[in-house]
Design an enzyme around this catalytic site. Structure first.
Site, PDB file in Angstrom:
ATOM      1  N   GLU A  72       0.850  -1.191   0.000  1.00  0.00           N
ATOM      2  CA  GLU A  72       0.000   0.000   0.000  1.00  0.00           C
ATOM      3  C   GLU A  72       0.884   1.239   0.000  1.00  0.00           C
ATOM      4  OE1 GLU A  72      -2.556  -0.605   3.403  1.00  0.00           O
ATOM      5  OE2 GLU A  72      -3.748  -2.110   2.347  1.00  0.00           O
ATOM      6  N   PRO A  73       0.339   2.384  -0.379  1.00  0.00           N
ATOM      7  CA  PRO A  73       1.190   3.570  -0.572  1.00  0.00           C
ATOM      8  C   PRO A  73       1.747   4.194   0.707  1.00  0.00           C
ATOM      9  CG  PRO A  73      -0.976   3.844  -1.618  1.00  0.00           C
ATOM     10  CD  PRO A  73      -1.056   2.635  -0.778  1.00  0.00           C
TER      11      PRO A  73
ATOM     12  N   GLN B 259      31.883  -1.917  -4.025  1.00  0.00           N
ATOM     13  CA  GLN B 259      33.135  -1.428  -3.460  1.00  0.00           C
ATOM     14  C   GLN B 259      34.349  -2.194  -3.988  1.00  0.00           C
ATOM     15  OE1 GLN B 259      32.748   1.251  -1.886  1.00  0.00           O
ATOM     16  NE2 GLN B 259      34.855   1.635  -1.278  1.00  0.00           N
TER      17      GLN B 259
ATOM     18  N   PHE C 231      34.708  -3.533  -6.828  1.00  0.00           N
ATOM     19  CA  PHE C 231      34.943  -3.130  -8.221  1.00  0.00           C
ATOM     20  C   PHE C 231      35.305  -1.651  -8.353  1.00  0.00           C
ATOM     21  CE2 PHE C 231      33.777  -6.689 -11.032  1.00  0.00           C
ATOM     22  CZ  PHE C 231      33.348  -7.592 -10.080  1.00  0.00           C
TER      23      PHE C 231
ATOM     24  N   GLY D 180      35.326   2.090  -9.146  1.00  0.00           N
ATOM     25  CA  GLY D 180      34.634   2.853 -10.181  1.00  0.00           C
ATOM     26  C   GLY D 180      33.891   1.967 -11.167  1.00  0.00           C
TER      27      GLY D 180
ATOM     28  N   GLU E  62       7.885  -6.441   1.035  1.00  0.00           N
ATOM     29  CA  GLU E  62       7.386  -7.658   1.654  1.00  0.00           C
ATOM     30  C   GLU E  62       7.588  -8.809   0.679  1.00  0.00           C
ATOM     31  OE1 GLU E  62       6.091  -8.136   4.701  1.00  0.00           O
ATOM     32  OE2 GLU E  62       6.382  -6.034   5.227  1.00  0.00           O
ATOM     33  N   GLY E  63       7.354  -8.495  -0.595  1.00  0.00           N
ATOM     34  CA  GLY E  63       7.536  -9.509  -1.623  1.00  0.00           C
ATOM     35  C   GLY E  63       6.385  -9.548  -2.593  1.00  0.00           C
TER      36      GLY E  63
END
Lengths: 369, 389
Positions: A130-131, A337, A339, A341, A364-365
């Protein structure tokens, strides 16, 4: 008895999914993310393998594989090892299908399961999120009130995957007191009166290509027969735990992908005369990625095995999700991190994995184990 | 089938061990306060719990596999504050004997409590740098050197000593020797005073022209390997067996802390609602969840290492994974528990402060956190110990 032994069937499913993810998903992940497209062809290929609907029994047109949350989390991890976005996409109808298998009445199963038993991807989704920023499944703002033989549903749902094409939604609404025992699920066809599906798909930081929709429910009236489980309703805990744990399984796959991807790079990348993998600052980071991914997986397995044993998996699920959400974001972040840049440039998958990790670990999924 | 539940037999044994633990705990404070006193072989009420041995004998084959069960048992015993560490086969020397000794040697010394002497003043985790030497003189080995941090060195009947036949060779020349306590030249130099684990003694031992029979070389292999690990591999193999158990001990102490905190907060009306979202939880509840989640992670990783051992799968990597995780929680767990409890938690009235001190060692002994990470990193990167130091 404590055992980490997969069944022969589970091993086979795991192997098949792993091969599919390696061959079909990893190589398209970046393009999907850039173009915001989910290739229908790949969805269909996955569905030919029956990954999301194999547990539909033969009488409803399915394969009739044993219904197992553990098997589903294995599938989720392996698919996500290829691409978390595609894993979520491929498996999203499971959040409609699995609850129907678990809680549906005979009539409901007969009516809806055959629609999703085929070998082609057919969208259907759970409408859960929900929003409001304080969204919590134990305290839903979407409510369903019973009036005679009809339920009147009001509320707003968002981040509903494939809202643009899904034929049916499983809308989760509060019907009782706060808590997971106070929720119900309603089967809604997309053309039902009072349901407005926003024509614009929602844009998200991660899982970008997934077409997420916003659903508004304004006095939607559904007959009692559309309440999942009929008079008995559902086990709200089992339903939500299944969604949460499948999401965590997707995180495990993503985390493993990051760790495995960083290893060859760290061995090749030379700084100050030697591979960075030979520096403890990097080597220890890689070791922790491995350790945490292992722990995450066993916690997910524990919750899934409890779901399969039909015991209350709420505690195991909460612990697993809490742990997985924290560690996934840490692993994906450290992946960037290692890799440096290069991790930040959109040519390599690291930045995409970090966006996906942050997205998954606050959701939640949208898949059900 | 993947399963994390226990059958009734195993559950009953764990329940009984918990009950025994409640009794053992009564003595925990005393032996912590009286470091100089040797704790008895058994606590006074031990006989009342003899039935547990019978339950174990009767548990049948449908329960947890042996190592997994032993790990569960260890967790529960350490939760109860274990006092019987000195009885075989719990000491590290016994584990070494089991992994590198010949059958005859195991028969001869298996009944004794055997300490292990590895660490020296100049080397700890870097075991291959040891300087204690063993030289063959006729039919006797002559040992010279100094060993520190020898757990149970005071009470043990004998000590398994790691020494080098040739310092210039490195790992391939390192061998394990069984030195009985009263061998000539065996000098018990010092008994250490420690932050925790005070019921168990820790000794410094000096070997000064210490003479032992030639057949006391564990495994009887006198050749110096110029390639590969040689006897050193035996040391590492010992650690594969024991790391999950060290993890289990740490987990047991953290479990005790976690249960104490949960029980005390419950009395104050604070409990975790497992299903609600984060908005409905206090910071304290969130900390409790974090504590429990980390504990669960360490426990499952430890069970996994044990389960692999029971299947006969080489578990070098997993043994370090579980030790790394358990080491972590053994520091973080009691710290978090004391943070939640506040000032009353650190007082002498509670055992939590003792568990904090006791279990701090988990991330140090039998390989520090850093060594575990080295082992894991070498394994996943496929690097040798020369390639990743």
């Amino acid at each position: 008895m404590i055992s980490f032994e997969l069944s022969k069937e589970q091993e086979l499913v795991q192997k098949t999914t792993k091969e599919f993810a390696a061959g079909e998903l990893r190589n398209i992940a970046r393009d999907c993310d850039e173009d915001n497209k989910i290739p229908q062809k790949v969805l269909d290929k996955a569905w030919e393998l029956g990954l999301a609907n194999a547990a539909i029994s033969e009488e409803y047109g399915g394969i009739g594989m044993e219904r197992s949350a553990l098997t589903t989390v294995l599938i989720c991890e392996e698919l996500s090892y290829g691409c978390a976005t595609m894993a979520s996409a491929i498996m999203s109808p499971s959040a409609f299908i699995q609850p129907l298998i678990d809680f549906g009445t005979e009539d409901q199963k007969k009516e809806y399961l055959p629609l999703h038993a085929g070998e082609k991807f057919k969208a259907a989704a759970m409408a859960l999120h929900e929003p409001q920023f304080t969204f919590d499944p134990t305290d839903l703002r979407t409510r369903a009130e019973k009036k005679g033989d009809t339920w009147i549903i009001n509320g707003v749902k968002r981040l509903v995957p494939f809202g643009d094409t899904a034929g049916h939604f499983l809308v989760i609404a509060g019907t009782g007191d706060a808590g997971l025992c106070g929720i119900d699920a309603f089967i809604l066809p997309r053309d039902i009166g009072g349901l407005t599906i926003d024509s614009k798909t929602e844009k998200t930081m991660g899982l970008k290509p997934l077409p997420f929709s916003r659903l508004s429910l304004d006095n939607v009236a559904v007959p009692d027969t559309n309440r999942l489980g009929g008079d008995e309703g559902i086990d709200g805990r089992a339903l939500i735990n299944s969604v949460r744990i499948a999401n965590s399984a997707i995180c495990v796959g993503l985390s493993k992908a990051v760790g495995d991807y960083a290893i060859p790079y760290a061995k090749e990348r030379v700084a100050f005369g030697e591979p960075i993998a030979k520096k403890q600052a990097i080597a220890f980071m890689l070791a922790d990625m491995y350790t945490e991914t292992e722990c995450m997986r066993w916690m997910v397995w524990k919750a899934a095995s409890q779901l399969d044993q039909k015991v209350d998996a709420t505690k195991a699920t909460t612990l697993a999700c809490h742990y997985v959400n924290q560690k996934t974001i840490q692993i994906a972040d450290n992946g960037v991190q290692v890799f440096g840049g290069h991790g930040y440039i959109r040519e390599l998958p690291l930045e995409m994995w970090l966006r996906n990790a942050r997205t998954l670990s606050v959701m939640e999924g949208m898949v059900s184990a | 089938m993947v399963d994390f539940s226990l059958n009734e037999n195993d559950k009953n044994i764990i329940r009984a061990l918990r009950k025994q633990g409640e009794v053992q705990r009564k003595y925990a404070r005393y032996y912590d306060d009286h470091e100089e006193e040797l704790a008895p072989d058994e606590f006074p009420e031990a006989a009342e719990f003899d039935y547990i041995k019978q339950m174990e004998a009767d548990r049948g084959h449908d329960g947890c596999t042996p190592t997994v069960f032993f790990l569960l048992k260890t967790i529960t015993e350490y939760r109860g504050d274990f006092l019987r560490l000195r009885l075989p086969p719990y000491a590290l020397g016994n584990a070494t004997l089991a992994s590198v000794g010949t059958e005859e040697q195991q028969k001869k010394w298996g009944h004794m409590l055997l300490a292990m002497a590895n660490t020296e003043p100049g080397c700890g985790s870097d075991s291959k740098a040891i300087e204690t030497t063993a030289t063959l003189d006729g039919d006797e080995w002559v040992l010279n050197g100094e060993k520190i941090f020898v757990s149970h060195g005071v009470r043990a009947g004998g000590v398994v000593v790691w020494a080098t036949l040739d310092k210039s060779v490195g790992r391939g020349a390192i061998k394990a020797f069984l030195v009985p306590k009263y061998a000539p030249g065996f000098i018990l130099a010092k008994e250490e005073k420690k932050m925790g684990n005070r019921y168990s003694d820790t000794a410094a031992i000096v070997f000064k022209d210490c003479r032992i029979p030639r057949e006391n070389l564990l495994g009887l292999d006198e050749t110096i390997k110029t390639k590969g690990g040689g006897g050193f591999k035996g040391l590492m193999k010992t650690f594969n067996l024991t790391r999950p158990f060290v993890s289990a001990r740490g987990i047991g102490h953290v479990l005790a802390c976690r249960e104490f905190v949960t029980d005390e907060l419950k009395k104050e009306g604070i409990e975790i609602d497992w299903e609600v979202g984060q908005y409905k939880r206090t910071a304290v509840q969130q900390k409790l969840i974090e504590l429990e989640a980390e504990l669960e992670a360490a426990t499952l990783a430890t069970m996994h290492a044990g389960w692999l051992a029971d299947k006969g799968v080489y578990n070098n990597l997993e043994a370090s994974v579980c030790k790394s995780k358990a080491g972590d929680i053994s520091r973080k767990g009691p710290q978090l528990a004391l943070e939640i409890l506040g000032a009353s938690g650190i007082t002498h009235d509670q055992l939590v402060e003792k568990w904090f001190r006791d279990t701090r060692a988990t991330d140090i002994y039998e390989g520090t956190a850093e060594i575990q990470r080295l082992v894991i990193a070498r394994s996943i990167l496929n690097y040798s110990s020369q390639e990743l130091k």
